[in-house]
Design a protein around this motif. Structure first.
Motif, PDB file in Angstrom:
ATOM      1  N   GLN A 110      -7.124   4.136  -3.699  1.00  0.00           N
ATOM      2  CA  GLN A 110      -6.022   3.907  -2.759  1.00  0.00           C
ATOM      3  C   GLN A 110      -5.519   2.471  -2.789  1.00  0.00           C
ATOM      4  O   GLN A 110      -4.306   2.213  -2.799  1.00  0.00           O
ATOM      5  N   LYS A 111      -6.422   1.503  -2.797  1.00  0.00           N
ATOM      6  CA  LYS A 111      -6.005   0.093  -2.756  1.00  0.00           C
ATOM      7  C   LYS A 111      -5.205  -0.285  -3.989  1.00  0.00           C
ATOM      8  O   LYS A 111      -4.168  -0.965  -3.891  1.00  0.00           O
ATOM      9  N   LEU A 112      -5.655   0.136  -5.168  1.00  0.00           N
ATOM     10  CA  LEU A 112      -4.931  -0.180  -6.396  1.00  0.00           C
ATOM     11  C   LEU A 112      -3.555   0.471  -6.392  1.00  0.00           C
ATOM     12  O   LEU A 112      -2.555  -0.160  -6.756  1.00  0.00           O
ATOM     13  N   ILE A 113      -3.505   1.745  -5.985  1.00  0.00           N
ATOM     14  CA  ILE A 113      -2.226   2.460  -5.959  1.00  0.00           C
ATOM     15  C   ILE A 113      -1.250   1.764  -5.025  1.00  0.00           C
ATOM     16  O   ILE A 113      -0.083   1.516  -5.372  1.00  0.00           O
ATOM     17  N   THR A 114      -1.719   1.417  -3.830  1.00  0.00           N
ATOM     18  CA  THR A 114      -0.849   0.793  -2.836  1.00  0.00           C
ATOM     19  C   THR A 114      -0.356  -0.559  -3.309  1.00  0.00           C
ATOM     20  O   THR A 114       0.832  -0.888  -3.201  1.00  0.00           O
ATOM     21  N   SER A 115      -1.267  -1.359  -3.856  1.00  0.00           N
ATOM     22  CA  SER A 115      -0.902  -2.701  -4.300  1.00  0.00           C
ATOM     23  C   SER A 115       0.114  -2.659  -5.428  1.00  0.00           C
ATOM     24  O   SER A 115       1.126  -3.369  -5.404  1.00  0.00           O
ATOM     25  N   ARG A 116      -0.132  -1.817  -6.429  1.00  0.00           N
ATOM     26  CA  ARG A 116       0.795  -1.759  -7.560  1.00  0.00           C
ATOM     27  C   ARG A 116       2.136  -1.147  -7.161  1.00  0.00           C
ATOM     28  O   ARG A 116       3.194  -1.618  -7.603  1.00  0.00           O
ATOM     29  N   TYR A 117       2.106  -0.106  -6.346  1.00  0.00           N
ATOM     30  CA  TYR A 117       3.364   0.533  -5.960  1.00  0.00           C
ATOM     31  C   TYR A 117       4.258  -0.447  -5.211  1.00  0.00           C
ATOM     32  O   TYR A 117       5.491  -0.421  -5.348  1.00  0.00           O
ATOM     33  N   LEU A 118       3.663  -1.326  -4.411  1.00  0.00           N
ATOM     34  CA  LEU A 118       4.420  -2.304  -3.622  1.00  0.00           C
ATOM     35  C   LEU A 118       4.541  -3.644  -4.335  1.00  0.00           C
ATOM     36  O   LEU A 118       4.794  -4.673  -3.704  1.00  0.00           O
ATOM     37  N   SER A 119       4.355  -3.612  -5.672  1.00  0.00           N
ATOM     38  CA  SER A 119       4.551  -4.799  -6.516  1.00  0.00           C
ATOM     39  C   SER A 119       3.732  -5.993  -6.051  1.00  0.00           C
ATOM     40  O   SER A 119       4.174  -7.136  -6.116  1.00  0.00           O
ATOM     41  N   ARG A 120       2.536  -5.700  -5.529  1.00  0.00           N
ATOM     42  CA  ARG A 120       1.595  -6.730  -5.096  1.00  0.00           C
ATOM     43  C   ARG A 120       2.167  -7.651  -4.025  1.00  0.00           C
ATOM     44  O   ARG A 120       1.794  -8.832  -3.939  1.00  0.00           O
ATOM     45  N   ARG A 121       3.055  -7.124  -3.221  1.00  0.00           N
ATOM     46  CA  ARG A 121       3.513  -7.878  -2.040  1.00  0.00           C
ATOM     47  C   ARG A 121       2.464  -7.651  -0.958  1.00  0.00           C
ATOM     48  O   ARG A 121       2.390  -6.586  -0.343  1.00  0.00           O
ATOM     49  N   TRP A 122       1.665  -8.690  -0.719  1.00  0.00           N
ATOM     50  CA  TRP A 122       0.436  -8.504   0.061  1.00  0.00           C
ATOM     51  C   TRP A 122       0.719  -8.122   1.500  1.00  0.00           C
ATOM     52  O   TRP A 122      -0.047  -7.362   2.112  1.00  0.00           O
ATOM     53  N   GLY A 123       1.792  -8.642   2.076  1.00  0.00           N
ATOM     54  CA  GLY A 123       2.113  -8.270   3.451  1.00  0.00           C
ATOM     55  C   GLY A 123       2.412  -6.785   3.572  1.00  0.00           C
ATOM     56  O   GLY A 123       1.926  -6.107   4.495  1.00  0.00           O
ATOM     57  N   LEU A 124       3.196  -6.250   2.637  1.00  0.00           N
ATOM     58  CA  LEU A 124       3.518  -4.829   2.654  1.00  0.00           C
ATOM     59  C   LEU A 124       2.283  -3.993   2.329  1.00  0.00           C
ATOM     60  O   LEU A 124       2.079  -2.917   2.917  1.00  0.00           O
ATOM     61  N   THR A 125       1.458  -4.493   1.402  1.00  0.00           N
ATOM     62  CA  THR A 125       0.246  -3.751   1.054  1.00  0.00           C
ATOM     63  C   THR A 125      -0.688  -3.641   2.251  1.00  0.00           C
ATOM     64  O   THR A 125      -1.243  -2.568   2.524  1.00  0.00           O
ATOM     65  N   ARG A 126      -0.858  -4.729   2.975  1.00  0.00           N
ATOM     66  CA  ARG A 126      -1.720  -4.707   4.166  1.00  0.00           C
ATOM     67  C   ARG A 126      -1.181  -3.732   5.211  1.00  0.00           C
ATOM     68  O   ARG A 126      -1.924  -2.961   5.820  1.00  0.00           O
ATOM     69  N   GLN A 127       0.135  -3.761   5.406  1.00  0.00           N
ATOM     70  CA  GLN A 127       0.745  -2.843   6.376  1.00  0.00           C
ATOM     71  C   GLN A 127       0.510  -1.388   5.974  1.00  0.00           C
ATOM     72  O   GLN A 127       0.158  -0.545   6.817  1.00  0.00           O
ATOM     73  N   ALA A 128       0.673  -1.092   4.691  1.00  0.00           N
ATOM     74  CA  ALA A 128       0.470   0.279   4.223  1.00  0.00           C
ATOM     75  C   ALA A 128      -0.988   0.702   4.364  1.00  0.00           C
ATOM     76  O   ALA A 128      -1.282   1.837   4.772  1.00  0.00           O
ATOM     77  N   MET A 129      -1.918  -0.193   4.031  1.00  0.00           N
ATOM     78  CA  MET A 129      -3.339   0.140   4.123  1.00  0.00           C
ATOM     79  C   MET A 129      -3.749   0.421   5.568  1.00  0.00           C
ATOM     80  O   MET A 129      -4.548   1.333   5.841  1.00  0.00           O
ATOM     81  N   GLU A 130      -3.207  -0.354   6.499  1.00  0.00           N
ATOM     82  CA  GLU A 130      -3.529  -0.126   7.915  1.00  0.00           C
ATOM     83  C   GLU A 130      -3.031   1.244   8.373  1.00  0.00           C
ATOM     84  O   GLU A 130      -3.730   1.978   9.085  1.00  0.00           O
ATOM     85  N   ARG A 131      -1.817   1.599   7.945  1.00  0.00           N
ATOM     86  CA  ARG A 131      -1.281   2.896   8.345  1.00  0.00           C
ATOM     87  C   ARG A 131      -2.029   4.042   7.673  1.00  0.00           C
ATOM     88  O   ARG A 131      -2.233   5.110   8.282  1.00  0.00           O
ATOM     89  N   LEU A 132      -2.463   3.843   6.443  1.00  0.00           N
ATOM     90  CA  LEU A 132      -3.243   4.877   5.760  1.00  0.00           C
ATOM     91  C   LEU A 132      -4.599   5.080   6.418  1.00  0.00           C
ATOM     92  O   LEU A 132      -5.117   6.201   6.469  1.00  0.00           O
ATOM     93  N   GLU A 133      -5.187   3.998   6.941  1.00  0.00           N
ATOM     94  CA  GLU A 133      -6.466   4.133   7.632  1.00  0.00           C
ATOM     95  C   GLU A 133      -6.309   4.953   8.907  1.00  0.00           C
ATOM     96  O   GLU A 133      -7.173   5.781   9.246  1.00  0.00           O
ATOM     97  N   LEU A 134      -5.192   4.784   9.602  1.00  0.00           N
ATOM     98  CA  LEU A 134      -4.929   5.612  10.784  1.00  0.00           C
ATOM     99  C   LEU A 134      -4.802   7.082  10.391  1.00  0.00           C
ATOM    100  O   LEU A 134      -5.314   7.969  11.089  1.00  0.00           O
TER     101      LEU A 134
END
Length: 528
Positions: free
Chosen positions: A227-251
């Motif tokens: 999940q982390k690799l997919i999210t990071s690469r899909y969002l072009s390693r924009r860390w702020g967006l990646t963190r936001q997506a990971m938090e929502r995926l955890e919910l």
């Protein structure tokens, strides 16, 4: 760029139902415009036993370069020659993902009014992508697709050149997926994982990409081991967006584990019942007070002297009454941050014409600063050594001479109310002094008398009955703009130490006081 989707069927459930699910008739060849070329849908075979739908994307290389604005946004690994010679027309990438969402939009959502039961049921699928860039190789391809329910995941590396096997393998693979999945699930997986494997996108990744990722990843991404690799690469390693997506995926993962809705978990804050007043930051109060004073003065052309990172300029831009705004700061880095904060590069021409950012020292006169309606010195004077204040005074009140001058500075008496501020410490490490209310009034009154201004004082922030407000503000208004400064406002009001200073085109240093005059002026400015 090519992709095929194949299914098999029976007389009761013919394979040609694929045409209904994709909303594309097997007997037709159809073409659809995309942002970077033409997508063609055709059926190489269509029978009750076996049906194959093919998506062929013809990429327009000129459109790719133009829309990418020559900055490598075509997703090519190199940015110079690769703008014109690259793999984008042939290898599946984010361009193919955009084509999938454009051509098979309803299928991606699992919508089929003609055959709703077939849309919800798993199908025997075989998906082939002849050329897929895979940064991470065939092993990564299998790690991404095998956890998603495919019975077979084949990622065959392609030779760099079949005529020269000694050159080894390229970074491309021939992908073949086989298994029983819902068509919508298979398409959503491809939509996300094609650009992930390519590790590049041909467009700017904006915050709305998080929503796109979560929609396409619904049902499979929250529990994916990569999940982390997919999210990071899909969002072009924009860390702020990646963190936001990971938090929502955890919910989402927690909600699925408890078999409840996400909203039932993410309800710690009930905004409808939260009636507690939140304290307004002092910086906001200060800008509000300055804006009110500028509005009351009827100013339209404003100087922000010591503009820092441009917070006040940002507020001034919101009010069309301020037609010309000049920010001045001695720090090039601060001006660069201000330009970035204001987004000057993306600002419309009319709006950008209202702003000028310029480097300059307030210890020097500058003919560019003459003739303005108002000047603001917000939290500036306390950053100067006391012997330098007379130079600032003359440069602003004597030489530039705006009709209104607004000065704010900390009230040192209020420091006892700051629980986190140790006794005897100033609020900022760069503050050279902090004045009491009496000291500030004495200095402001003397400046007004020397240069022909009236001055009024106002509190900024909560006005404590014992120690006063956290910030004190003085508003100077010129008595008559065509009158010379009053007696005492001579051009000798300069800094005590100005050795080796030379005149420039944009300004000259204020003339030097004699030691006796300097000592007298500093004592007056610092009088309690």
């Amino acid at each position: 760029m090519f992709l095929t989707i194949t299914t098999t069927g029976t007389p009761e459930c013919p394979a040609t139902d694929l045409g209904f699910l994709l909303h594309k008739h097997p007997g037709k060849v159809q073409a659809f415009s995309t942002s970077h070329g033409i997508a063609h849908v055709l059926y190489p075979e269509a029978s009750a036993e076996r049906c194959t739908a093919a998506l062929l994307l013809e990429v327009d290389p000129v459109a790719l370069v133009r829309r990418g604005k020559g900055k490598g946004r075509g997703g090519a690994p190199d940015s110079a020659l690769a703008q014109y010679v690259n793999d984008r027309p042939y290898a599946a990438s984010s361009l193919m993902s955009v084509a999938l969402s454009t051509v098979f939009k309803s299928a991606l959502r699992g919508v089929c009014n003609a055959l709703p039961e077939r849309a919800e049921a798993p199908l025997p699928l075989r998906i082939e992508v002849p050329a897929l860039p895979a940064r991470g190789g065939a092993d990564l391809v299998r790690k991404l697709f095998e956890p998603l329910g495919w019975a077979s995941v084949s990622a065959q590396p392609l030779a760099l050149d079949e005529r020269f096997p000694q050159w080894g393998e390229s970074r491309y693979v021939r992908l073949v997926l086989e298994g029983e999945l819902r068509l919508a699930d298979a398409l959503r997986q491809l939509y996300v994982l094609l650009p992930v494997l390519d590790d590049a996108k041909h467009y700017w990744v904006a915050p709305d990409e998080v929503d796109k990722l979560l929609r396409a990843g619904d049902g499979w991404l929250a529990d994916h081991p990569e999940q982390k690799l997919i999210t990071s690469r899909y969002l072009s390693r924009r860390w702020g967006l990646t963190r936001q997506a990971m938090e929502r995926l955890e919910l989402v993962r927690l909600a699925e584990a408890d078999d409840i809705a996400v909203e039932a978990i993410d309800n710690a804050v009930d905004e409808t019942t939260d009636t507690e007043d939140k304290p307004v930051p002092l910086a906001v109060r200060r800008r509000e007070a300055i804006m009110a004073a500028l509005t009351a003065a009827g100013a339209s052309r404003v100087l922000d002297l010591g503009c820092g990172q441009g917070q006040l300029i940002q507020e001034l831009l919101k009010d069309v009454r301020f037609t010309e705004i000049v920010g001045v700061d001695v720090s090039v880095r601060a001006l660069t941050i201000a330009a970035r904060r204001l987004r000057l590069e993306r600002m419309g021409e009319r709006q950008a014409d209202r702003i000028t950012l310029t480097q300059g020292s307030l210890a020097y006169t500058d003919k560019r600063l003459k003739g303005y309606d108002a000047a603001v010195l917000s939290e500036v004077i306390e950053h100067l050594d006391l012997p330098r204040l007379p130079a600032l005074e003359y440069a602003v009140f004597g030489a530039a001479r705006p009709r209104t001058v607004i000065v704010t500075t900390p009230n040192v008496e209020y420091n006892v109310r700051w629980e986190t501020l140790p006794a005897g410490h100033v609020r900022h490490g760069d503050h050279r002094f902090e004045w009491t209310r009496a000291e500030f009034r004495d200095w402001a009154g003397a400046v007004a008398e020397r240069h022909g201004y009236d001055v009024e004082f106002a509190p900024v922030g909560p006005d404590d009955p014992e120690v006063g407000p956290p910030t004190q503000m003085a508003v100077f208004k010129v008595i008559k703009s065509d009158e010379p400064p009053r007696r005492g406002a001579t051009r000798n009001q300069g800094p005590a130490h100005t050795e080796n200073q030379t005149s420039t085109d944009s300004g000259t240093p204020a003339e030097t006081l004699t030691p006796t005059e300097a000592e007298t002026t500093v004592k007056e400015a610092n009088a309690a």
